[in-house]
Design an enzyme around this catalytic site. Sequence first.
Site, short mmCIF file in Angstrom:
data_model
loop_
_atom_site.label_atom_id
_atom_site.label_comp_id
_atom_site.label_asym_id
_atom_site.label_seq_id
_atom_site.Cartn_x
_atom_site.Cartn_y
_atom_site.Cartn_z
N CYS A 62 22.58 65.58 21.75
CA CYS A 62 22.31 64.31 23.11
C CYS A 62 22.68 62.89 23.35
O CYS A 62 22.40 62.43 24.16
CB CYS A 62 20.62 64.67 22.68
N ASP B 75 21.37 66.01 16.27
CA ASP B 75 20.72 65.42 16.85
C ASP B 75 19.95 64.61 15.47
O ASP B 75 20.54 64.40 14.52
CB ASP B 75 19.38 65.97 17.21
N ARG C 292 8.50 59.74 30.61
CA ARG C 292 8.82 59.51 28.68
C ARG C 292 8.62 58.88 28.00
O ARG C 292 7.81 58.04 28.54
CB ARG C 292 10.56 58.95 28.85
N ARG D 25 23.87 65.31 32.76
CA ARG D 25 22.73 64.70 33.03
C ARG D 25 22.09 64.42 33.65
O ARG D 25 21.06 64.48 34.55
CB ARG D 25 21.97 63.71 31.88
N HIS E 77 12.17 67.62 25.15
CA HIS E 77 13.24 67.44 26.43
C HIS E 77 14.13 68.27 27.21
O HIS E 77 15.30 68.87 26.90
CB HIS E 77 14.35 66.77 25.38
N GLN F 11 17.65 67.61 29.00
CA GLN F 11 18.79 67.35 28.56
C GLN F 11 19.12 68.81 27.60
O GLN F 11 20.44 69.92 27.90
CB GLN F 11 18.37 66.65 26.17
N1 CP Z 1 19.66 61.84 25.46
C1 CP Z 1 18.89 61.09 25.56
O1 CP Z 1 17.54 61.25 26.29
O2 CP Z 1 19.55 59.34 25.29
P1 CP Z 1 19.16 58.61 26.25
O3 CP Z 1 17.04 58.62 24.99
O4 CP Z 1 19.48 57.56 26.02
O5 CP Z 1 17.85 58.38 27.01
N1 NVA Z 2 15.22 63.37 18.85
C1 NVA Z 2 15.73 62.08 19.69
C2 NVA Z 2 16.55 62.61 20.86
C3 NVA Z 2 16.81 60.70 21.69
C4 NVA Z 2 17.57 61.64 22.00
C5 NVA Z 2 14.92 61.75 18.95
O1 NVA Z 2 13.18 61.68 20.67
O2 NVA Z 2 15.00 59.77 19.39
#
Ligand code: CP
Ligand code: NVA
Length: 312
Positions: free
Chosen positions: A263, A223, A101, A291, A128, A131
């Site tokens: 998400c 989101d 990440r 997930r 993502h 997701q």
């Molecule tokens: N939806 C998701 O990816 O959550 P986190 O950022 O907590 O991993």
């Molecule tokens: N769009 C959000 C998703 C988190 C899972 C971010 O990137 O922070």
Amino acid sequence: MKKDFLSIADWSSREMKRFIDLSMKMKAQPEKYSDSLKGKSVALIFEKQSLRTHVTFDVGVYQLGGHSVYLSQSDISLGKRESIHDVAKNLERWMSGVVLRTYAHQGCVDMGANMKIPVINALTDYEHPCQAVGDFLTVKEHLGDLRKKKFVFVGDGNNVCNSLMLMAAKMGTDFVAATPGGYEPPKDVLKLAGEAAKETGATIGVEHDPRAAVRDADVVYTDVWVSMGQESEKEERLKVFRDFQVNKQLMSLAKKSAIFMHCLPAHRGEEVTDEVIDSKQSVVWDESENRLHSQKAIMYALFAGQEDFMEK
Ligand code: CP
Ligand code: NVA
């Protein structure tokens, strides 16, 4: 030949369907796969915060019989203490796979390009993909056939929106991104989704009126308005997105049978109200559970040496 899981665009419609089918099998009979990663180690590198992705990858590796090593930005300081290239060259000597990440999508691409073992994108500023796989598993569980369903994403044309749009195109699901002007999904992602949609018969659209967009929707998804890394734009974004809140009024324009998805993490009172996220239509906790199952399927295909799972 190893293959990375960086973007939904890199995988065929058939492969994405296989990921969903395998996720369902693994969810139904987890014990059948409990030795898949026996003797294998997986690095989980997180440069941004995470609850769901961190926990589900960690638990997923454990349930597949493997071992995970968590590395935060303060542990390895990717690109600062040591270059991505050098980190990659080390990790490939010890590990069977890397879950990453990070901020710039290019970071994930570079990690994959510099190592012999596969990399899974656990969120970048651009996509993502994990997701999206979990979410389409959830849609399938609730609505059955994914084709000819109307999936409306309300809010920011961000990383999550990009992956969902590409996934919808590959699954034959009609997709609308309802965003304020200037916050549409990037043109290159729209183009890729449009190309994939031609093959499956899906439609891909962008709208600026959330009320018109959600009419007759089967899925209403939102989101956060301020993603990780955009904190300095918070004040401006809260103003721009004000009319894009998913509340009871907006949900009432969708089909009666529509499901609400997010998400998570949610900023209750901003992009969604309590009455929607806590309603019977909301499937957000199913998304979180899925997930785990869907990422186990992705790791099984990529890290457990299941090359025949993928098209050559
Ligand atoms: N939806 C998701 O990816 O959550 P986190 O950022 O907590 O991993
Ligand atoms: N769009 C959000 C998703 C988190 C899972 C971010 O990137 O922070």
